[in-house]
Design a protein around this motif. Structure first.
Motif, PDB file in Angstrom:
ATOM      1  N   ASP A 201      67.965 -34.577  55.158  1.00 30.09           N
ATOM      2  CA  ASP A 201      66.925 -33.791  54.491  1.00 30.09           C
ATOM      3  C   ASP A 201      67.032 -32.351  55.001  1.00 30.09           C
TER       4      ASP A 201
ATOM      5  N   ASN B 104      65.141 -29.973  54.847  1.00 22.68           N
ATOM      6  CA  ASN B 104      63.895 -29.422  55.381  1.00 22.68           C
ATOM      7  C   ASN B 104      63.630 -29.838  56.818  1.00 22.68           C
ATOM      8  N   THR B 105      63.957 -31.085  57.131  1.00 23.83           N
ATOM      9  CA  THR B 105      63.673 -31.584  58.485  1.00 23.83           C
ATOM     10  C   THR B 105      64.900 -31.527  59.386  1.00 23.83           C
TER      11      THR B 105
END
Ligand code: AMP
Ligand code: MG
Length: 343
Positions: free
Chosen positions: A265, A267-268
């Protein structure tokens, strides 16, 4: 002469059983297999004098794609692009340029859930290199800062194509899209050789060409993400489509009882904690199906369905962690065969 790397078999086409009252049909097909793009590639076409040559042409094309786009081989165009990050732009072939442009388009469509500049994170976690390890959070944050498809500079001037990564340490990784593109290219070769019915399997990515020789639909098994490879939870019938699946089951390592898989991911910076365990995308273009399978996995069930519904000619079979299976509008012929799951 048979090239030594080529495993050739004339086999009886195996028709999946267990669903409809359909008759079992056996047709002679010519199947050739080769290990490329980190996976087994199988081409199945009608037996004929040229079949061997046609399959070889497919394999050379896929080999060419691997040579140009692999992030692992040191002198691929993508490796040169990565080596030039923060320093200089890299001249690309039209093919690599095309895949990079498509990759950035799908990155935009998925709101960055699919991102071809994910490479620094992929390398940090070491999952693809077989040296999986949980990185320290500080390093993850440093890598996240390098992931941004919008920063990739693509330029085309006539036949001259270039790309530039402006920040040192940025890494392009086409692992989530290149097999889909290779499937499209393989299909074009078969069509150019007059093949109207056939199947290409790129490590589970399926390209079905036309209908089956006997006029019936192709039947493609959908992997049960919780069972060993080759165990299907259902079967979808279709003609002339690409079918690409992504899941947490494909590549991973286990540390302290926790499974760390290969879809990150952006974003993470961690393996995606998606509420999905498997995503299958069915589309006309393999490149779209491949990028979207990865992107929709990261997006998760709700956003994933919304996105697929908004795209013309794209459908999906989504398997949620709670064993519920969801299909989008255009999937007419999907049959769940595993009672552990529900539709
Ligand atoms: P796939 O099996 O098509 O879902 O692609 C997974 C591969 O794509 C991984 O092994 C990585 O090389 C790369 N990848 C991982 N996460 C992402 C992401 N969020 N966006 C694009 N590519 C990714
Ligand atoms: Mg993919």
């Amino acid at each position: 002469m048979v090239k030594k790397y080529l495993t050739m078999l004339v086999i009886l086409l195996f028709v999946l059983t267990g669903c409809t009252a359909e008759k079992k049909v056996s047709t002679e097909v010519f199947t050739a297999e080769k290990y490329l793009l980190g996976t087994d590639i199988t081409v199945s076409i009608e037996t004929g004098e040229e079949a061997n040559l046609i399959c070889n042409e497919v394999f050379s094309r896929v080999k060419d794609i691997e040579d140009k786009m692999s992030a692992h081989s040191g002198d691929s165009e993508i490796a040169l692009l990565n080596a030039g990050a923060g320093k200089e732009k890299t001249v690309l072939s039209a093919q690599t340029y095309h895949v990079l442009s498509q990759a950035t388009e799908f990155a935009a469509i998925t709101g960055g859930a699919f991102d071809p500049t994910i490479g620094s994170l992929v390398q940090l976690w070491g999952i693809n290199s077989g040296n999986g390890k949980v990185p320290v959070e500080q390093d993850i944050q440093k890598s996240i800062a390098l992931v941004n498809y919008k920063s990739l500079q693509l330029a085309q001037d006539g036949t001259n194509c270039t790309a530039y990564l402006p920040h040192q340490g940025q890494i392009v990784d086409l692992g989530g899209i290149a097999k889909g593109y290779a499937g499209d290219e393989a299909k074009q070769i078969l069509l150019a050789n007059g093949i109207k019915s056939g199947m290409i399997n790129l490590g589970g990515n399926i390209v079905a060409i036309g209908k089956k020789k006997d006029g019936s639909h192709w039947r493609v098994g959908i992997q049960n993400p919780l069972a060993p490879r080759g165990t299907f939870l259902g079967i979808v019938q279709l003609d002339d489509k690409s079918v690409v699946s992504s899941g947490a089951y494909e590549r991973y390592f286990i540390k302290d009882g926790k499974r760390y898989h290969h879809i990150i991911d952006p974003n993470t910076g961690h393996p995606s904690e998606s509420d999905l365990i498997g995503v299958t995308i069915i589309a006309d273009q393999g490149i779209a199906a491949d990028a979207l399978s990865t992107g929709v996995f990261v997006l998760g069930l709700e956003k994933g369905i919304k996105l697929v519904d908004s795209l013309q000619g794209v459908d999906a079979i989504l398997i949620a962690a709670d064993k519920k299976v969801f299909t989008t509008r255009g999937i007419e012929d999907f049959k769940l065969t595993d009672g552990d799951f529900s539709l």
